[in-house]
Design an enzyme around this catalytic site. Structure first.
Site, mmCIF file in Angstrom:
data_model
loop_
_atom_site.group_PDB
_atom_site.id
_atom_site.type_symbol
_atom_site.label_atom_id
_atom_site.label_comp_id
_atom_site.label_asym_id
_atom_site.label_seq_id
_atom_site.Cartn_x
_atom_site.Cartn_y
_atom_site.Cartn_z
ATOM 1 N N MET A 59 -10.090 6.954 -0.344
ATOM 2 C CA MET A 59 -10.971 7.238 0.807
ATOM 3 C C MET A 59 -11.702 8.545 0.570
ATOM 4 S SD MET A 59 -8.486 6.274 3.975
ATOM 5 C CE MET A 59 -7.312 4.925 3.894
ATOM 6 N N ASP A 76 -5.465 -7.058 4.533
ATOM 7 C CA ASP A 76 -5.024 -5.661 4.522
ATOM 8 C C ASP A 76 -5.205 -5.072 5.911
ATOM 9 O OD1 ASP A 76 -4.496 -2.995 3.975
ATOM 10 O OD2 ASP A 76 -6.238 -2.694 2.671
ATOM 11 N N MET A 134 -12.479 2.709 -0.493
ATOM 12 C CA MET A 134 -13.165 2.864 0.800
ATOM 13 C C MET A 134 -14.058 4.093 0.665
ATOM 14 S SD MET A 134 -9.868 1.922 3.115
ATOM 15 C CE MET A 134 -8.810 2.187 1.705
ATOM 16 N N ASP A 187 -5.107 3.237 -1.865
ATOM 17 C CA ASP A 187 -6.238 3.372 -0.946
ATOM 18 C C ASP A 187 -7.022 4.652 -1.241
ATOM 19 O OD1 ASP A 187 -5.993 1.055 0.906
ATOM 20 O OD2 ASP A 187 -3.985 1.886 1.133
ATOM 21 N N MET A 240 -10.421 -7.359 5.636
ATOM 22 C CA MET A 240 -9.697 -6.302 6.363
ATOM 23 C C MET A 240 -9.280 -6.826 7.735
ATOM 24 S SD MET A 240 -9.514 -3.527 4.467
ATOM 25 C CE MET A 240 -8.747 -2.540 5.747
ATOM 26 N N HIS A 248 -1.003 -1.217 -4.300
ATOM 27 C CA HIS A 248 -2.306 -1.090 -3.634
ATOM 28 C C HIS A 248 -2.539 0.389 -3.333
ATOM 29 C CE1 HIS A 248 -5.522 -2.624 -0.891
ATOM 30 N NE2 HIS A 248 -5.200 -1.559 -0.160
ATOM 31 N N SER A 295 0.854 -1.190 0.000
ATOM 32 C CA SER A 295 0.000 0.000 0.000
ATOM 33 C C SER A 295 0.886 1.235 0.000
ATOM 34 C CB SER A 295 -0.878 -0.006 1.253
ATOM 35 O OG SER A 295 -1.363 1.300 1.488
ATOM 36 N N HIS A 314 -8.243 0.066 -3.910
ATOM 37 C CA HIS A 314 -9.096 -0.316 -2.766
ATOM 38 C C HIS A 314 -10.007 0.873 -2.477
ATOM 39 C CE1 HIS A 314 -9.179 -1.415 1.828
ATOM 40 N NE2 HIS A 314 -10.365 -1.509 1.268
HETATM 41 C C1 DX5 Z 1 -6.195 1.032 5.687
HETATM 42 C C2 DX5 Z 1 -5.774 0.731 4.265
HETATM 43 C C3 DX5 Z 1 -4.537 -0.053 4.181
HETATM 44 C C4 DX5 Z 1 -3.332 0.590 4.849
HETATM 45 C C5 DX5 Z 1 -2.503 -0.509 5.390
HETATM 46 O O1 DX5 Z 1 -7.521 1.350 5.749
HETATM 47 O O2 DX5 Z 1 -6.777 0.028 3.566
HETATM 48 O O3 DX5 Z 1 -4.236 -0.462 2.857
HETATM 49 O O4 DX5 Z 1 -2.533 1.365 3.999
HETATM 50 O O5 DX5 Z 1 -1.471 0.040 6.117
HETATM 51 P P1 DX5 Z 1 -0.680 -0.842 7.187
HETATM 52 O O6 DX5 Z 1 -0.057 -1.964 6.420
HETATM 53 O O7 DX5 Z 1 0.284 0.128 7.748
HETATM 54 O O8 DX5 Z 1 -1.683 -1.333 8.190
HETATM 55 ZN ZN ZN Z 2 -6.136 -0.867 1.618
#
Ligand code: DX5
Ligand code: ZN
Length: 221
Positions: free
Chosen positions: A35, A173, A66, A33, A135, A31, A8, A64
């Site tokens: 949001m 993840d 969210m 993220d 998750m 990956h 990520s 991903h």
């Molecule tokens: C959190 C994200 C993850 C995050 C993981 O909501 O979906 O992908 O970046 O980070 P680590 O590996 O630090 O938990």
């Molecule tokens: Zn993620």
């Protein structure tokens, strides 16, 4: 079962995403993220950033989402060049239609579950999916502590995938690191997101290979 490491970039240098991708040349996917400050209490990036990075990086992009209303927004991420698109089932109005739409655009369709969301009500959806993301933290932030309470769900998801033909990848993840990756692999995960473990390491590229080796040997047991 082929092991894939999908770092990520949430905790990487956002001013230099292409340079950060180049530090992890053996990563199977990047990956990303996404949001929206509605589905999760944090705001990151959208399709234009994915589009720019997909042109600048050699690895394919694992987006991903969210976000609220993925039914409306997910197709834009396929158009932006993401090779895999993960929507949260808690946010999707019509997950079957959404998965079919993502596949029709040539991307892999993936469904994510928050820690308190069970897999069982969605077992029938597996043939419509290319990946399930379990998750292992509450989504929203990098650097959180791995939730061991998610391990039984990883195991059950693996059993359901095997029963449905075994083609679906099982991604984890959140809090994945040298301390936790073996537990995930033993429980049946084959695709591993790691953010702070990779980009907090002195050599992120070497950390990708360390994580891959740990997962591969844990799987062999
Ligand atoms: C959190 C994200 C993850 C995050 C993981 O909501 O979906 O992908 O970046 O980070 P680590 O590996 O630090 O938990
Ligand atoms: Zn993620």
């Amino acid at each position: 079962m082929a092991i894939q490491i999908t770092p990520s970039l949430l905790n990487a240098d956002f001013a230099n995403l292409a340079g950060e991708a180049a530090r992890i040349p053996t990563a199977d996917w990047l990956h990303m993220d996404v949001m929206d400050n509605h589905f999760v209490p944090n705001l990151t990036l959208g399709a234009p950033v994915i589009e720019a990075l997909s042109k600048a990086a050699q690895q394919p992009i694992d987006a991903h989402l969210m976000i609220a209303d993925p039914d409306r927004w997910a197709p834009a991420f396929a158009e932006a060049g993401a090779g895999s698109i993960t929507f949260h089932v808690e946010a999707a109005a019509a997950p079957v239609r959404l998965a079919r739409e993502i596949r029709a655009q040539g991307a892999r369709a993936s469904m994510a579950l928050k820690p308190a969301t069970p897999i069982e009500p969605y077992a029938e959806l597996l043939p419509e999916l290319d990946m399930v993301l379990v998750m292992t933290v509450e989504p929203g932030f990098g650097g959180q502590k791995f939730l061991d309470l998610c391990l039984p769900k990883i195991r059950r998801t693996r059993e359901l995938i095997e029963a449905s033909g075994g083609e679906v990848w099982l991604q984890v993840d959140g809090g994945v690191s040298v301390e936790t990756i073996e537990r995930c692999a033993e429980a049946g995960a084959d695709t591993f997101v790691a953010g702070s473990a990779v980009f907090g390491a002195d050599d992120p590229g070497a950390m990708v290979e360390t994580l891959r080796d740990l997962a591969t040997s844990a799987c062999a047991h």
